[in-house]
Design an enzyme around this catalytic site. Structure first.
Site, PDB file in Angstrom:
ATOM      1  N   GLY A 231      -2.780  -6.564   9.646  1.00  0.00           N
ATOM      2  CA  GLY A 231      -3.092  -6.474   8.228  1.00  0.00           C
ATOM      3  C   GLY A 231      -3.371  -7.857   7.673  1.00  0.00           C
ATOM      4  CG  PHE A 232      -6.547  -8.933   5.418  1.00  0.00           C
ATOM      5  CD1 PHE A 232      -6.957  -7.732   5.976  1.00  0.00           C
ATOM      6  CD2 PHE A 232      -7.192  -9.375   4.266  1.00  0.00           C
ATOM      7  CE1 PHE A 232      -7.970  -6.975   5.403  1.00  0.00           C
ATOM      8  CE2 PHE A 232      -8.222  -8.630   3.684  1.00  0.00           C
ATOM      9  CZ  PHE A 232      -8.600  -7.425   4.255  1.00  0.00           C
ATOM     10  N   GLY A 233      -3.109  -7.999   3.865  1.00  0.00           N
ATOM     11  CA  GLY A 233      -2.893  -7.734   2.445  1.00  0.00           C
ATOM     12  C   GLY A 233      -1.596  -8.330   1.929  1.00  0.00           C
TER      13      GLY A 233
ATOM     14  CG  ASP B  42       1.133   2.284  -0.323  1.00  0.00           C
ATOM     15  OD1 ASP B  42       2.302   2.137   0.037  1.00  0.00           O
ATOM     16  OD2 ASP B  42       0.223   2.617   0.475  1.00  0.00           O
TER      17      ASP B  42
ATOM     18  CE  LYS C  76       3.323   5.402  -1.030  1.00  0.00           C
ATOM     19  NZ  LYS C  76       4.219   4.289  -0.652  1.00  0.00           N
TER      20      LYS C  76
ATOM     21  CB  VAL D 165       2.847  -5.906   3.393  1.00  0.00           C
ATOM     22  CG1 VAL D 165       4.034  -5.887   4.335  1.00  0.00           C
ATOM     23  CG2 VAL D 165       3.009  -4.853   2.299  1.00  0.00           C
TER      24      VAL D 165
ATOM     25  CD1 TRP E 293      -0.186 -14.620   0.812  1.00  0.00           C
ATOM     26  CD2 TRP E 293       1.100 -13.257  -0.427  1.00  0.00           C
ATOM     27  NE1 TRP E 293       0.247 -15.322  -0.292  1.00  0.00           N
ATOM     28  CE2 TRP E 293       1.036 -14.510  -1.075  1.00  0.00           C
ATOM     29  CE3 TRP E 293       1.850 -12.228  -1.013  1.00  0.00           C
ATOM     30  CZ2 TRP E 293       1.700 -14.768  -2.270  1.00  0.00           C
ATOM     31  CZ3 TRP E 293       2.511 -12.484  -2.214  1.00  0.00           C
ATOM     32  CH2 TRP E 293       2.431 -13.740  -2.820  1.00  0.00           C
TER      33      TRP E 293
HETATM   34  O1  2IT Z   1       5.901   2.031   0.450  1.00  0.00           O
HETATM   35  C1  2IT Z   1       6.507   1.496  -0.482  1.00  0.00           C
HETATM   36  O2  2IT Z   1       7.746   1.406  -0.497  1.00  0.00           O
HETATM   37  C2  2IT Z   1       5.723   0.964  -1.589  1.00  0.00           C
HETATM   38  N1  2IT Z   1       4.501   1.051  -1.555  1.00  0.00           N
HETATM   39  C3  2IT Z   1       6.399   0.363  -2.788  1.00  0.00           C
HETATM   40  C4  2IT Z   1       6.848   1.427  -3.724  1.00  0.00           C
HETATM   41  C5  2IT Z   1       7.400   0.920  -5.030  1.00  0.00           C
HETATM   42  O3  2IT Z   1       7.711   1.786  -5.850  1.00  0.00           O
HETATM   43  O4  2IT Z   1       7.536  -0.285  -5.236  1.00  0.00           O
END
Ligand code: 2IT
Length: 445
Positions: free
Chosen positions: A237-239, A166, A126, A241, A243
């Site tokens: 949320g409204f992003g 992310d 990450k 994910v 959506w």
């Molecule tokens: O938290 C997650 O699994 C993501 N932000 C996606 C990570 C990815 O490599 O697609």
């Protein structure tokens, strides 16, 4: 609490002071896997858990750039290469003012087990920065992304570490990051996922986290003899994910009555469907990070500085960020009749909330199982890049379905006892065993 877990956590806290989110994520996994660990001398002798909580590599760097009025700005960049037992490090980049080392370590740690659950060959990583797009122009975002990649490029590669998006990193940012990587390396490779469709991206990747979460909810509902049809949902949320989840819930006959932002939440009793779903994309593109304009646009109620968990619904799906649903919220939802809780955000529920769900045998599943569809389709994007070929959306969606079903089966296998599926235990043990076995096979590295 168990004395072994106590002393393990004490050691971790002493080595990593101030990393509260990281400690929270580790404790949840350690509590789930302790019996498996403690009774397996192979794991103990090799100190597998002690090794798992230490990232293989932690990179921190300066990101200097200049804003539209010519001032110098400095942000901090990170990439935590947590675990490569199963494949190249894989996981998103988060650009948000709240980003710290602790947040990215918790995310990288969780990512390792999540990626293991997907069945695809991906390690865990990450990264990100304390940079926020809020109030920035597209040109500023581009200059920031270029500066960020000018350092990151030396640490990543399609067989080494493959970042994605992310919070705060979507298609626009991936484009700027990819362009700079390609320019510096003189290589067009699958070094990032979440790319645009015309230049190496996969169909269904933008929808994948939300779609996968809803497919997982279908399996959870199936276990208790119910379906999505006619159910009401609270989503936060409204992003991207939220959506994706809302789109799929609508398609399957459910109704979503809330969304939220840092400014408060929207209650739309008629349901967020049709043009309202597309409006979420406009909200995001405005770089303002607020949901209040939705209330004006569609003539519904906005509750400032409040969370959507006070609304009466059947199913709750936190889709915003870590620790957005606490024990009080969990109790309130439950007392209002909510019977299924699917954590879509990474560590969206506090430890107290998770304990409340599990101790009361409520139907709850953790983010690392529910939201794994996102990184799973990233894995499929990597496969397609390696083949230099693109699958149809039907093909990708079919594979996403199979993966979410596989994750549900793994949770059941390791978490079901006396008729109750403890998805937290199931996901953690299922994810852990595969990583532990790979680490053992690869020796002391
Ligand atoms: O938290 C997650 O699994 C993501 N932000 C996606 C990570 C990815 O490599 O697609």
């Amino acid at each position: 609490m168990n004395a072994g877990i106590d002393s393990f956590m004490e050691g971790l806290r002493a080595r990593t002071p101030g990393e509260a989110e990281f400690h929270q994520a580790v404790l949840e996994v350690v509590e789930s896997v302790w019996d498996v660990y403690d009774t397996n001398p192979r794991y103990k002798q090799a100190k597998i858990l002690e090794r798992m909580v230490e990232p293989e590599r932690t990179i921190m760097f300066r990101v200097p750039w200049s804003n539209d009025i010519g001032e110098v700005e400095i942000n901090r960049g990170y990439r935590i290469e947590f675990n490569s037992a199963l494949g190249p490090y894989k996981g998103g980049l988060r650009f948000h003012k709240s980003v710290t080392l602790s947040i990215l370590k918790f995310l990288g740690f969780e990512q390792t087990f999540k990626n293991s659950l997907t069945t695809l060959p991906m390690g865990g990583g990450k990264g990100g920065s304390d940079f926020s797009a809020k109030g920035r122009s597209d040109n500023e975002i581009m200059r920031f992304c270029q500066s960020f990649m000018t350092e990151l490029f030396r640490h990543i590669g399609p067989n080494t570490d493959v970042p994605a998006g992310d919070i705060g990193v979507g298609g626009r940012e991936i484009g700027f990051l990819f362009g700079q990587y390609k320019r510096i390396r003189n290589e067009f490779t699958g070094v990032l996922t979440g790319k645009g469709l015309g230049w190496g991206g996969s169909l269904v990747r933008p929808e994948a986290t939300g779609y996968g979460a809803v497919y997982f909810v279908q399996h959870m509902l199936n276990e208790i003899g119910k379906t999505i049809e006619g159910k009401t949902f609270a989503v936060s949320g409204f992003g991207n994910v939220a959506w994706g989840a809302i789109s799929k819930i609508n398609e399957l006959g459910g109704k979503v009555v809330t969304i939220s932002g840092p400014d408060g939440f929207i209650y739309d009793p008629d349901g967020i469907s049709g043009r309202k779903v597309e409006y979420l994309l406009e909200l995001r593109e405005s770089n303002n990070d607020v949901v209040a304009p939705y209330a004006e646009e569609f003539g519904v109620h906005f509750f400032p500085d409040a969370k959507p968990w006070q609304v009466k619904v059947d199913i709750a799906m936190p889709c915003a960020t870590q620790n957005e649903l606490n024990e009080d919220d969990a109790r309130m939802l439950n007392s209002n009749g909510c019977f299924l809780f699917a954590e879509v955000s990474n560590m969206g529920c506090t430890s107290d909330a998770v304990n409340y769900f599990v101790n009361n045998k409520l139907t709850f599943a953790p983010g690392k199982a529910v939201n794994a569809g996102g990184v799973a389709v990233s894995g499929l994007e990597m496969s397609q890049n390696s083949m230099r070929y693109n699958w149809t959306s039907e093909e990708v969606d079919k594979r996403l379905h199979l993966i979410m079903q596989d994750i549900h089966d793994t949770c059941t296998k390791h978490g079901k006892a006396d008729g109750y599926i403890n998805y937290v235990k199931g996901a953690n043990v299922g994810g852990f065993v595969k990583v532990a076995e790979a680490m053992l096979a690869q020796g002391l590295v």
